[in-house]
Design a protein around this motif. Sequence first.
Motif, mmCIF file in Angstrom:
data_model
loop_
_atom_site.group_PDB
_atom_site.id
_atom_site.type_symbol
_atom_site.label_atom_id
_atom_site.label_comp_id
_atom_site.label_asym_id
_atom_site.label_seq_id
_atom_site.Cartn_x
_atom_site.Cartn_y
_atom_site.Cartn_z
ATOM 1 N N ARG A 315 0.858 -1.132 0.141
ATOM 2 C CA ARG A 315 0.060 0.011 -0.051
ATOM 3 C C ARG A 315 1.100 1.248 -0.144
ATOM 4 N N ILE A 316 1.914 1.134 0.761
ATOM 5 C CA ILE A 316 2.884 2.330 0.643
ATOM 6 C C ILE A 316 3.560 2.538 -0.573
ATOM 7 N N LYS A 317 3.966 1.671 -1.303
ATOM 8 C CA LYS A 317 4.705 1.764 -2.539
ATOM 9 C C LYS A 317 3.476 2.061 -3.353
ATOM 10 N N ASP A 318 2.153 1.460 -3.457
ATOM 11 C CA ASP A 318 1.329 2.035 -4.378
ATOM 12 C C ASP A 318 0.921 3.611 -4.190
ATOM 13 N N SER A 319 1.204 4.210 -2.662
ATOM 14 C CA SER A 319 0.870 5.603 -2.748
ATOM 15 C C SER A 319 2.280 6.536 -3.398
ATOM 16 N N GLY A 320 3.403 5.698 -3.632
ATOM 17 C CA GLY A 320 4.356 6.277 -4.262
ATOM 18 C C GLY A 320 5.486 7.016 -3.337
ATOM 19 N N ARG A 321 5.257 6.536 -1.939
ATOM 20 C CA ARG A 321 5.958 6.953 -0.837
ATOM 21 C C ARG A 321 7.032 6.218 -0.188
ATOM 22 N N ILE A 322 7.356 4.878 -0.628
ATOM 23 C CA ILE A 322 7.959 3.938 -0.195
ATOM 24 C C ILE A 322 9.449 4.109 -0.126
ATOM 25 N N ALA A 323 10.247 3.792 0.954
ATOM 26 C CA ALA A 323 11.668 4.092 1.338
ATOM 27 C C ALA A 323 12.351 2.974 1.172
ATOM 28 N N PRO A 324 13.765 2.919 0.788
ATOM 29 C CA PRO A 324 14.454 1.938 0.417
ATOM 30 C C PRO A 324 14.521 1.050 2.038
ATOM 31 N N GLU A 325 14.630 1.810 2.926
ATOM 32 C CA GLU A 325 14.660 1.180 4.315
ATOM 33 C C GLU A 325 13.571 0.350 4.739
ATOM 34 N N SER A 328 13.659 -2.932 3.078
ATOM 35 C CA SER A 328 14.708 -3.817 3.701
ATOM 36 C C SER A 328 14.048 -4.354 4.931
ATOM 37 N N VAL A 329 13.148 -3.651 5.702
ATOM 38 C CA VAL A 329 12.359 -4.328 6.780
ATOM 39 C C VAL A 329 11.499 -5.495 6.278
ATOM 40 N N GLY A 330 10.838 -5.283 5.202
ATOM 41 C CA GLY A 330 10.313 -6.331 4.563
ATOM 42 C C GLY A 330 11.069 -7.619 4.224
ATOM 43 N N LYS A 331 12.079 -7.177 3.586
ATOM 44 C CA LYS A 331 12.938 -8.167 3.164
ATOM 45 C C LYS A 331 13.761 -9.171 4.170
ATOM 46 N N LEU A 332 14.085 -8.466 5.067
ATOM 47 C CA LEU A 332 14.822 -8.837 6.222
ATOM 48 C C LEU A 332 13.983 -9.733 7.004
ATOM 49 N N ASN A 333 12.722 -9.147 7.471
ATOM 50 C CA ASN A 333 11.760 -9.881 8.381
ATOM 51 C C ASN A 333 11.237 -11.311 7.711
ATOM 52 N N ASN A 334 10.624 -10.978 6.238
ATOM 53 C CA ASN A 334 9.922 -12.117 5.777
ATOM 54 C C ASN A 334 10.778 -13.340 5.232
ATOM 55 N N MET A 379 23.227 -6.680 5.528
ATOM 56 C CA MET A 379 23.138 -5.520 4.479
ATOM 57 C C MET A 379 21.949 -4.662 4.864
ATOM 58 N N HIS A 380 20.781 -5.414 5.022
ATOM 59 C CA HIS A 380 19.542 -4.830 5.410
ATOM 60 C C HIS A 380 19.503 -4.310 6.939
ATOM 61 N N GLN A 381 20.201 -5.065 7.578
ATOM 62 C CA GLN A 381 20.303 -4.775 9.276
ATOM 63 C C GLN A 381 20.945 -3.390 9.255
ATOM 64 N N LEU A 382 22.137 -3.097 8.387
ATOM 65 C CA LEU A 382 22.604 -1.753 8.510
ATOM 66 C C LEU A 382 22.043 -0.915 7.821
ATOM 67 N N MET A 383 21.250 -1.110 6.667
ATOM 68 C CA MET A 383 20.444 -0.248 6.199
ATOM 69 C C MET A 383 19.455 0.417 6.877
ATOM 70 N N ILE A 384 18.746 -0.403 7.702
ATOM 71 C CA ILE A 384 17.668 -0.019 8.720
ATOM 72 C C ILE A 384 18.260 0.674 9.706
ATOM 73 N N ALA A 385 19.441 0.209 10.431
ATOM 74 C CA ALA A 385 19.678 0.912 11.422
ATOM 75 C C ALA A 385 20.456 2.379 11.102
ATOM 76 N N LYS A 386 21.033 2.263 9.856
ATOM 77 C CA LYS A 386 21.453 3.442 9.513
ATOM 78 C C LYS A 386 20.420 4.653 9.365
ATOM 79 N N ALA A 387 19.334 4.359 9.045
ATOM 80 C CA ALA A 387 18.064 5.406 9.077
ATOM 81 C C ALA A 387 17.708 5.421 10.351
ATOM 82 N N LEU A 388 17.809 4.591 11.400
ATOM 83 C CA LEU A 388 17.494 4.852 12.576
ATOM 84 C C LEU A 388 18.193 5.744 13.447
ATOM 85 N N THR A 389 19.383 5.550 13.156
ATOM 86 C CA THR A 389 20.766 6.298 14.180
ATOM 87 C C THR A 389 21.306 7.299 13.432
ATOM 88 N N GLY A 390 21.347 7.401 12.039
ATOM 89 C CA GLY A 390 22.117 8.513 11.351
ATOM 90 C C GLY A 390 23.632 8.070 11.282
#
Length: 395
Positions: A315-325, A328-334, A379-390
């Motif tokens: 739904r977020i992607k269909d709205s045009g607002r999805i972020a790479p991070e 990454s959350v979806g790929k990592l978890n699922n 790599m996805h862990q690092l992408m997520i954590a970078k977004a959260l910590t800067g």
Amino acid sequence: MGATMSTEQLFGVDRLLNDDERAIAATVADFGTKRLRPQVAQWFEDGALPVRELALELGDLGLFGMHLDGYGCAGTSATAYGLACLEAEAVDSGLRSFISVQGSLSMFAIHRFGSDEQKEQWLPAMAKGEALGCFGLTEPDFGSNPAGMRTYARRDGDDWILSGTKMWITNAPVADVAVVWAQTGENGLGRGVRGFVVPTDTPGFSAPEIKHKMSLRASVTGEIVLADVRVPASAQLPEADGLRGPLSCLNEARFGIVFGAVGAARDCLETAIEYSGIREVFDKPLAGYQLTQAKIADMAVELGKAYLLAIQLGRIKDSGRIAPEQVSVGKLNNVREAIAIARQCRTILGANGITLEYPVIRHANNLESVLTYEGTSEMHQLMIAKALTGQDAFR
């Protein structure tokens, strides 16, 4: 006493989908049941896939580039595309990879970054399955760090000459066209990366098949060897600038994996539930024991959460607002949960869990590849954590 609901019903997933999405999912599921499931175990065991034959059938279903607009593509929503990936991977991850590499990597790259001429030349035929594509980014020494790629493109008059090697390229041995990424030496490491549309019959291009895989066996994988491959200036993707080009394509493919992993996990869980209901141990069904029920309940909860996450990201992607991070959350978890479910389901099936008579070990083996391709879990862990910590912890 029979089961009263499925995992989808337990989480009310169907209520979150519209009629078109349900219809697309049902169509792919029906094709999977009638055409693919009867043969997929043999394809896996043989390490072979009737690629050309299947390509035309998948093209007739409109699955190639289905979320793209124009050029014979269906123009569906991202969520509908995700659901198609889910049903394809419920049969086999290799089949979903076939669809994903064709549509979300090769076709998307040309659609998003190509010239009008490139789009007209390739996309209609690729949408029909008449032409097959591959995506050449990963190299033998550069997977997680594509900026270090050694494949090089140098100018020679009005032409480009490509030299280098790509590795683990799905569809490469059977492709008609390759989207190849190469360093040009412009503006420093990574920033001078350019994409090229290379017909595979170009002199100097070869794609030997990789054999002896224990995972994704119902999928064709190869190298790409570029021995001074000369292409005209018109082969360059004009709108691709630096690594942002190939990375945006990878994000498209990762989105399909978010849904696809759910399909593999669902197929494992459904198999385990059915098996435990008929397998008797100490004079009653295996499903009647508390330890088995605890396993099934825990797996159903994780599967349902993964399903809901996939739909939310759709739904977020269909709205045009999805972020790479977010992808990454979806790929990592699922994928992480899917492989855990596959392994747990194998324990319920016991010795039968290691045979191709049942799909569980095949899914488990395939998910070992899905776990690390299109970005490893780390790599996805690092992408997520970078977004959260800067903080950038990649180096």
